[in-house]
Write a protein that holds these residues in place. Structure first.
Motif, PDB file in Angstrom:
ATOM      1  N   ASN A   3      15.015 -45.009  52.574  1.00 15.56           N
ATOM      2  CA  ASN A   3      13.672 -44.335  52.230  1.00 15.56           C
ATOM      3  C   ASN A   3      13.012 -43.711  53.593  1.00 15.56           C
ATOM      4  N   ILE A   4      13.084 -44.506  54.806  1.00 19.26           N
ATOM      5  CA  ILE A   4      12.312 -43.917  55.989  1.00 19.26           C
ATOM      6  C   ILE A   4      13.113 -42.563  56.371  1.00 19.26           C
ATOM      7  N   ARG A   5      14.526 -42.752  56.155  1.00 19.47           N
ATOM      8  CA  ARG A   5      15.070 -41.442  56.449  1.00 19.47           C
ATOM      9  C   ARG A   5      14.848 -40.273  55.753  1.00 19.47           C
ATOM     10  N   LYS A   6      14.585 -40.527  54.382  1.00 21.38           N
ATOM     11  CA  LYS A   6      13.925 -39.549  53.663  1.00 21.38           C
ATOM     12  C   LYS A   6      12.646 -38.933  53.746  1.00 21.38           C
ATOM     13  N   ASP A   7      11.832 -39.882  54.223  1.00 23.47           N
ATOM     14  CA  ASP A   7      10.309 -39.550  54.359  1.00 23.47           C
ATOM     15  C   ASP A   7      10.407 -39.013  55.835  1.00 23.47           C
ATOM     16  N   ASP A   8      11.225 -39.175  56.794  1.00 21.00           N
ATOM     17  CA  ASP A   8      11.421 -38.377  58.019  1.00 21.00           C
ATOM     18  C   ASP A   8      11.803 -36.934  57.756  1.00 21.00           C
ATOM     19  N   ARG A   9      12.537 -36.667  56.905  1.00 18.38           N
ATOM     20  CA  ARG A   9      13.282 -35.409  56.651  1.00 18.38           C
ATOM     21  C   ARG A   9      11.936 -34.704  55.961  1.00 18.38           C
ATOM     22  N   MET A  10      11.196 -35.456  54.983  1.00 17.43           N
ATOM     23  CA  MET A  10      10.159 -34.574  54.381  1.00 17.43           C
ATOM     24  C   MET A  10       9.053 -34.311  55.425  1.00 17.43           C
ATOM     25  N   ILE A  11       8.811 -35.294  56.262  1.00 19.14           N
ATOM     26  CA  ILE A  11       7.660 -34.987  57.204  1.00 19.14           C
ATOM     27  C   ILE A  11       8.114 -33.867  58.463  1.00 19.14           C
ATOM     28  N   ARG A  12       9.434 -33.645  58.463  1.00 19.65           N
ATOM     29  CA  ARG A  12      10.047 -32.451  59.327  1.00 19.65           C
ATOM     30  C   ARG A  12       9.732 -31.236  58.580  1.00 19.65           C
ATOM     31  N   GLU A  13       9.950 -31.283  57.331  1.00 19.61           N
ATOM     32  CA  GLU A  13       9.965 -30.038  56.673  1.00 19.61           C
ATOM     33  C   GLU A  13       8.477 -29.743  56.322  1.00 19.61           C
ATOM     34  N   GLU A  14       7.591 -30.455  55.948  1.00 16.75           N
ATOM     35  CA  GLU A  14       6.155 -30.280  55.762  1.00 16.75           C
ATOM     36  C   GLU A  14       5.343 -30.032  57.012  1.00 16.75           C
ATOM     37  N   GLY A  15       5.766 -30.987  57.920  1.00 21.64           N
ATOM     38  CA  GLY A  15       5.048 -30.899  59.506  1.00 21.64           C
ATOM     39  C   GLY A  15       4.087 -32.216  59.314  1.00 21.64           C
ATOM     40  N   VAL A  16       4.109 -32.604  60.280  1.00 22.57           N
ATOM     41  CA  VAL A  16       3.142 -33.789  60.589  1.00 22.57           C
ATOM     42  C   VAL A  16       1.678 -33.636  60.354  1.00 22.57           C
TER      43      VAL A  16
END
Length: 103
Positions: free
Chosen positions: A45-58
């Motif tokens: 779940n953390i890895r998926k969240d990291d991917r989403m943050i990278r795509e959408e931007g922090v």
């Protein structure tokens, strides 16, 4: 991925699994296999969240989302908003989930 955390979790003692669960906010009850399952799921779940943050931007994260992301990764969440953004950005762009048994 630099390290296969699935394999590493198979060799960790029950006591260390329980400690890892407590650190990750997981109740350390159940068999060793169940704890390994819960840890793997949390790390995925953390890895998926990291991917989403990278795509959408922090910068798109609210303060509550930033705090939750920091807590989930074991980072400080009482920093200023900009410091938390930088911390999450650094973690998500350079992170490798590494789980090892340390003596």
């Amino acid at each position: 991925m630099l390290f296969n955390y699935d394999l590493a979790l198979d060799y960790i003692s029950r006591a260390r699994l329980a400690n890892m669960c407590m650190f990750m906010g997981i109740r350390p009850f159940g068999t060793s296999s169940y704890l390994r399952f819960k840890l793997r799921r949390r790390l995925q779940n953390i890895r998926k969240d990291d991917r989403m943050i990278r795509e959408e931007g922090v910068h798109t994260l609210t303060e509550e989302e930033l705090s939750a992301a920091c807590r989930a990764r074991g980072m400080l969440w009482v920093l200023s908003l900009e410091e938390m953004r930088q911390q999450v950005l650094t973690f998500t762009t350079h992170s490798r989930v590494i789980v090892c048994e340390c003596n």
